[in-house]
Design an enzyme around this catalytic site. Structure first.
Site, PDB file in Angstrom:
ATOM      1  N   CYS A  90      -6.239  -2.451  30.759  1.00 13.48           N
ATOM      2  CA  CYS A  90      -6.603  -1.031  30.697  1.00 13.48           C
ATOM      3  C   CYS A  90      -7.041  -0.604  29.303  1.00 13.48           C
ATOM      4  O   CYS A  90      -7.722   0.416  29.161  1.00 13.48           O
ATOM      5  CB  CYS A  90      -5.433  -0.156  31.153  1.00 13.48           C
ATOM      6  SG  CYS A  90      -5.033  -0.360  32.899  1.00 13.48           S
ATOM      7  N   GLN A  95       2.276  -3.189  38.782  1.00 18.80           N
ATOM      8  CA  GLN A  95       2.424  -2.070  37.844  1.00 18.80           C
ATOM      9  C   GLN A  95       3.193  -0.900  38.441  1.00 18.80           C
ATOM     10  O   GLN A  95       3.929  -0.212  37.740  1.00 18.80           O
ATOM     11  CB  GLN A  95       1.050  -1.584  37.368  1.00 18.80           C
ATOM     12  CG  GLN A  95       0.381  -2.543  36.404  1.00 18.80           C
ATOM     13  CD  GLN A  95      -0.831  -1.929  35.721  1.00 18.80           C
ATOM     14  OE1 GLN A  95      -0.903  -0.728  35.495  1.00 18.80           O
ATOM     15  NE2 GLN A  95      -1.794  -2.773  35.384  1.00 18.80           N
ATOM     16  N   SER A 112      -2.210   7.719  38.149  1.00 16.27           N
ATOM     17  CA  SER A 112      -3.660   7.876  38.030  1.00 16.27           C
ATOM     18  C   SER A 112      -4.335   7.361  39.301  1.00 16.27           C
ATOM     19  O   SER A 112      -3.857   6.422  39.939  1.00 16.27           O
ATOM     20  CB  SER A 112      -4.180   7.108  36.813  1.00 16.27           C
ATOM     21  OG  SER A 112      -3.847   5.728  36.915  1.00 16.27           O
ATOM     22  N   HIS A 140      -9.035   7.201  35.996  1.00 16.97           N
ATOM     23  CA  HIS A 140      -8.753   6.015  35.180  1.00 16.97           C
ATOM     24  C   HIS A 140      -9.671   4.868  35.597  1.00 16.97           C
ATOM     25  O   HIS A 140      -9.239   3.927  36.257  1.00 16.97           O
ATOM     26  CB  HIS A 140      -7.280   5.648  35.346  1.00 16.97           C
ATOM     27  CG  HIS A 140      -6.817   4.508  34.505  1.00 16.97           C
ATOM     28  ND1 HIS A 140      -7.514   4.005  33.423  1.00 16.97           N
ATOM     29  CD2 HIS A 140      -5.683   3.743  34.595  1.00 16.97           C
ATOM     30  CE1 HIS A 140      -6.837   3.004  32.889  1.00 16.97           C
ATOM     31  NE2 HIS A 140      -5.732   2.819  33.584  1.00 16.97           N
ATOM     32  N   CYS A 142      -1.242   1.891  27.472  1.00 14.17           N
ATOM     33  CA  CYS A 142      -0.431   0.821  28.049  1.00 14.17           C
ATOM     34  C   CYS A 142      -1.343  -0.112  28.831  1.00 14.17           C
ATOM     35  O   CYS A 142      -2.374   0.309  29.371  1.00 14.17           O
ATOM     36  CB  CYS A 142       0.670   1.388  28.946  1.00 14.17           C
ATOM     37  SG  CYS A 142       0.080   2.333  30.365  1.00 14.17           S
TER      38      CYS A 142
END
Length: 389
Positions: free
Chosen positions: A91, A152, A244, A345, A375
């Site tokens: 990311c 995640q 997100s 995102h 992150c």
């Protein structure tokens, strides 16, 4: 002594990363090409002067394979002599591109360089680069982490549990993100940074009417009986509303030195002051923003109270709220124009999207110092500090 400054920053509007999203019909190379073209048009820089184009893309497969950044630069009309490369720090890929670009200017290796990123999650879904049945980690990782790594979403739940974050706190944070983003659009605060594309001029995921009551009705997004047994502390409070969304978008910033900017008649938006990258627990995965913030502040010889504005990527509300607990930052200074929960995102584009929003917010609010941190999957994080000029 050389410095590195941002002289232009632009992004596409952000579309929903679904087949019916506003930007789903646009090839990812063309998404990125649009920002590169807009960047040089707005700055007036001759693209032949650009020493390199460094772009971030996460799922480098299919229509995002074969060094997407190179073909975006060619599609944008840059001379064939301008090189380009594509990097992956998950990311944080395009924030890493900013780090590399600025470090190249500081070292004297570059005079003018573009840092950028793109992700079309409608056309190249997340995990497209891992075929079914294939293991991207290998036997050494299995031996080091015998209980297994986790997705995640599970990491976000573990963070919520470790920092005792409630569903109400996370939903309230998400509502604030949407309301700030909607207010920024209504006040024209995104006009300077967004380059409309194919008739699309606004971010598609912002929901001005979002309320805590609406978000309270959403079901947990990641509940899994196997992980529930492994991690009994999880309360399953992460939903589609406080995480997100998936998105399409691209962004780019133009970086040079103050000396070159003056020679070319360019007005710097901000100076790139300090940088840090860190690794952290790959199971908790998303907590690296905490040590990365500490590390970059120490390198800059600044305290958290010296920072006027923050951009902390809203992959999940739990990430930002845990970061805030550990750093003591004032949430009123964090993601002041909304964050990824509202704006979206698009993975590879998010780093330079945050930078683009941040430099414009710094100018609009008269901020001296700003801090950006991301992150990243695998237990990684980037952080950098910008300074007004």
């Amino acid at each position: 002594m050389r410095d590195a400054v941002i002289v232009e920053a632009v992004r596409t509007p952000i579309g929903k990363g679904k087949p019916n999203g506003f930007l789903a019909s646009v090839h990812p190379v063309e998404l990125l090409a649009h920002t590169l073209r807009s960047l040089v048009e707005r700055s007036g820089v001759d693209p032949a002067l650009i020493d390199d184009v460094i772009g971030g893309t996460v799922d480098q497969v299919g229509e995002q394979a074969m060094n997407t950044t190179r073909y975006a630069a060619l599609s944008a009309g840059f001379p064939e002599t301008v090189p380009a490369t594509t990097v992956d720090r998950q990311c944080g890929s395009s924030q890493q591109a900013v780090h590399f670009a600025a470090q190249g200017v500081l070292s004297g290796a570059y005079d003018i360089v573009v840092a950028c990123g793109v992700e079309s999650m409608s056309r190249v879904p997340m995990w497209s680069n891992v075929p079914p049945g294939k293991d991207p980690f290998g036997p050494g990782i299995a031996a080091r982490y015998p209980d297994g790594l986790v997705p995640q979403g599970i990491s976000a739940e573990l963070i919520a549990a470790k920092w005792s974050l409630t569903r109400e706190q996370m939903d309230a944070f998400a509502v604030t993100s949407h309301h700030r983003a909607a207010a920024a659009w209504e006040q024209g605060l995104f006009d300077a940074e967004v380059a409309p594309l194919d008739g699309v001029s606004r971010d598609e995921s912002v929901r001005p009417g979002t309320t805590p009551e609406i978000l309270a009705g959403l079901k947990p997004a990641y509940h899994d009986p196997v992980f529930a047994e492994r991690f009994p502390q999880i309360e399953w409070n992460i939903t589609a509303g406080n995480a997100s969304p998936i998105n399409d978008g691209a962004s780019a910033v133009l970086i040079t030195s103050s000396e070159t900017a003056a020679r070319l008649g360019l007005r710097p938006l901000a100076r790139l002051h300090s940088f840090a990258v860190t690794g952290s627990d790959p199971v908790l995965m998303l907590t690296g923003v905490i040590p990365a913030t500490d590390k970059v502040l120490r390198r800059a010889n600044l305290s958290i109270d010296d920072i006027d504005l923050f951009e902390v990527n809203e992959a999940f509300a739990s990430v930002v709220l845990a970061w805030r607990q550990e750093t003591g930052a004032d949430l009123a200074k964090v993601n002041v124009h909304g964050g990824a929960i509202a704006l979206g995102h698009p993975l590879g584009a998010s780093g330079t999207r945050l930078t683009t929003t941040l430099v414009h917010a710094m100018r609009e609010r008269g901020a001296r110092y700003a801090l950006q941190t991301m992150c990243e999957a695998g237990g990684l994080a980037n952080a950098m500090i910008l300074e007004a000029v």
